[in-house]
Design an enzyme around this catalytic site. Structure first.
Site: not given
Length: 603
Positions: A356, A467
């Site tokens: 991320s 993610d």
């Protein structure tokens, strides 16, 4: 064949340096030495075969042995090396069980063999001492403990040029400089016209045994042909480093094909260095060089960059440092402060990976972008915003962030950076973490920054990537794997620094609240007296980060250094406070680094 050059005094000196045998008294040591039979083993020669009867043990007197096995698919699995003073085979011999692995001479070696009958003789002569010694040997074997107090013999590297040129000499000089704080012996090829057979080499160098005692590292600079000197270098090396110009053709040449026939090469760690000219800004993509080669790593280096040679030296010796940056929205700006503190403390970063926000910052850092520019690039992303989408696949379209990442990273690929890099993502199709260390850099970063439901998944070979925080927000295990060798079946070498900015915030409501409703949430914003209830953003964020939160204990256990900057006071979306957050990370990391043992980062 028997090795008459090892008399009782010489064998005794070697055993006194062993943690296992060095503790016994002189009388018992003499009894053991009298029954040992020194035997020469050429590089690649089998000492033991898996599943054969165990009728003896061996003690390494010179050289190296490699322990290996073949898995069910026939793949070669390399395990530990055995150095002078260490023994193997004692467990099978004592318990009379078949061999559990193959043992091969990694290079020209001498071992001392003790048969089962001679072992029983020792027990009759001195039962208390030798029952304790060999019981301790079994204990070391079961606990994977070293049998020698420290490595007292040099590690040897053969540097082999794949084409004619000065690359081997440049790399050898660069490595010698990287190892300059230790004792280094750089051995060059014979001069033109100089005799180069084994006898001439022995006259020029003396014994390998003597060189290994007087040095920490030996660099054999080989020739671009299968000459007697190149063969000698390969036989005596623990690791082989092939080197080529970045502009050379990547196809496997005649020398590589010939070397594959050399005994023992399969059991050595093998590397490939692509040496770039001075001032090269963008490295050559290594993908074509991987075809038909079984090398552990491909290193992209500039021959005029000392830092590149130092990083290579750390990888070769198991001292490389990897940093893992976790996700956490704006709190991830703390990573900039941590990286700055590490640089000021001269702690090397040889490999960087993340998830991320950590993947976004790590990718820019691996590209050589400065801290201020990294911060401004991210703030520009947040100012452009993202268009909403018909909420069939995701709430937002993701087109703007993709466009910005393409613009930022251009044609760069994840495996064509001076500093190795990876980004983690959750693979919804395979229900696992996918580590992206090849392919377009923008795509790797985008996948790691695409929360499920908020942005559309990134497609990779038909799989859906989002993610990575769903499973692992701070991908330390991926770093451990990459710091260790791809061939050796053991825990990764090197040092792992993990930076976790994912704050475990309270996500509860008053016990009197029986149902969450939009109006209750709205009233909470309008009235300070109304009970606080979580919104859709809070719920989706916590759901997408459950894996990372539940894995925190494992993350800490797999890390050598775990950093958790104090960023709880900053809201998840506090991008305008980027400088404050980075400064908080810097102050925290600087204080933590002061308590670290810097020797852990030295060669």
């Amino acid at each position: 064949m028997p090795d008459a050059s090892y008399d009782a005094a010489r064998i005794g000196d070697i055993l006194r340096g062993s943690r296992l045998f060095g503790q016994i008294n002189d009388a018992a040591l003499s009894q053991l030495v009298a029954l040992l039979k020194p035997v020469r083993k050429a590089a690649g020669e089998v000492v033991y075969r898996e599943k054969e009867p165990s009728g003896s043990l061996v003690i390494v007197l010179a050289g190296r042995l490699r322990v290996s096995r073949n898995d069910r698919e026939g793949n070669l699995l390399l395990y530990n090396e055995l150095c002078p003073g260490e023994c193997i085979g004692e467990t099978g011999m004592i318990l009379q069980q078949p061999r559990t692995a193959d043992v091969v001479a990694l290079r020209d070696s001498t071992v001392a063999e003790l048969s089962r009958a001679d072992y029983e003789t020792l027990l009759q002569q001195n039962p208390l001492v030798f029952s304790q010694i060999f019981s301790q040997a079994i204990y070391h074997y079961l606990r994977h403990l070293p049998q020698i107090a420290e490595r007292k013999r040099a590690q040897a590297f053969a540097i082999i040029p794949l084409h004619r040129g000065e690359e081997a000499a440049l790399l050898a000089r660069g490595l010698a400089q990287a190892f300059a704080a230790r004792r280094v012996t750089h051995l060059r090829p014979p001069s033109p016209g100089e005799a180069a057979d084994d006898q001439a080499i022995a006259r020029r160098l003396g014994t390998v045994d003597a060189m290994e005692v007087s040095a920490d590292f030996i660099l054999y600079e080989a020739e671009a042909a299968l000459s007697p000197w190149t063969k000698f270098a390969v036989r005596q090396a623990d690791q082989v480093i092939f080197v080529a110009r970045s502009t050379d053709t990547p196809t496997v040449g005649a020398l590589e094909q010939q070397l594959r026939m050399e005994p023992g090469l399969t059991y050595k760690r093998q590397h490939l260095v692509l040496l770039h000219p001075a001032g090269t800004s963008v490295p050559t993509a290594p993908t074509p060089w991987r075809a038909a080669r079984e090398v552990e790593r491909i290193y992209l280096q500039r021959h005029d960059a000392p830092g590149d040679h130092e990083s290579l030296a750390r990888f070769l010796t198991g001292h490389a440092t990897g940093i893992v940056l976790g996700g956490g929205g704006a709190r991830g700006f703390a990573h900039l402060g941590v990286l700055r503190a590490l640089e000021e403390a001269n702690i090397p970063i040889d490999l960087i990976g993340g998830n991320s926000m950590g993947a976004l910052i790590g990718a820019q850092y691996a590209c050589g972008i400065g801290f201020d520019d990294i911060r401004e690039n991210i703030l520009r992303f947040t100012r452009t915003g993202e268009r909403p989408s018909l909420p069939v696949i995701s709430v937002l379209s993701g087109r703007r962030i993709e466009r910005e990442l393409r613009r930022l990273f251009g044609d760069a690929t994840a495996d064509a950076l001076w500093r190795p890099y990876f980004a983690a993502a959750c693979n919804l199709s395979q229900a696992c973490t996918t580590v992206q260390d090849t392919g377009p850099l923008w795509r790797a970063v985008l996948a790691s920054n695409s929360p499920a439901g908020l942005l559309p998944p990134v497609l990779l070979n038909g799989d859906l990537l989002v993610d990575g925080a769903i499973l692992d927000n701070v991908p330390v295990e991926a770093m451990r794997t990459r710091l260790g060798t791809k061939l050796e079946k053991r825990r990764g070498n090197g040092t792992v620094i993990a930076v976790d900015v994912d704050v475990r915030e309270a996500l509860q409501v008053d016990a009197e609240v029986k149902r969450l409703s939009p109006w209750r949430k709205i009233r909470g914003h309008m009235s300070a007296d109304a009970p606080v209830v979580p919104g859709i953003g809070d719920i989706l964020y916590r759901a997408s980060h459950m894996g990372g939160l539940t894995q925190r204990g494992r993350t800490i256990a797999l890390s050598d250094y775990y950093l958790e900057p104090p960023v709880a006071e900053f809201p998840l979306m506090a991008y305008r406070r980027a400088r404050e957050i980075a400064e908080a990370g810097y102050r925290y990391a600087s204080a933590e680094i002061e308590r670290w043992d810097r020797q852990n980062f030295a060669l």
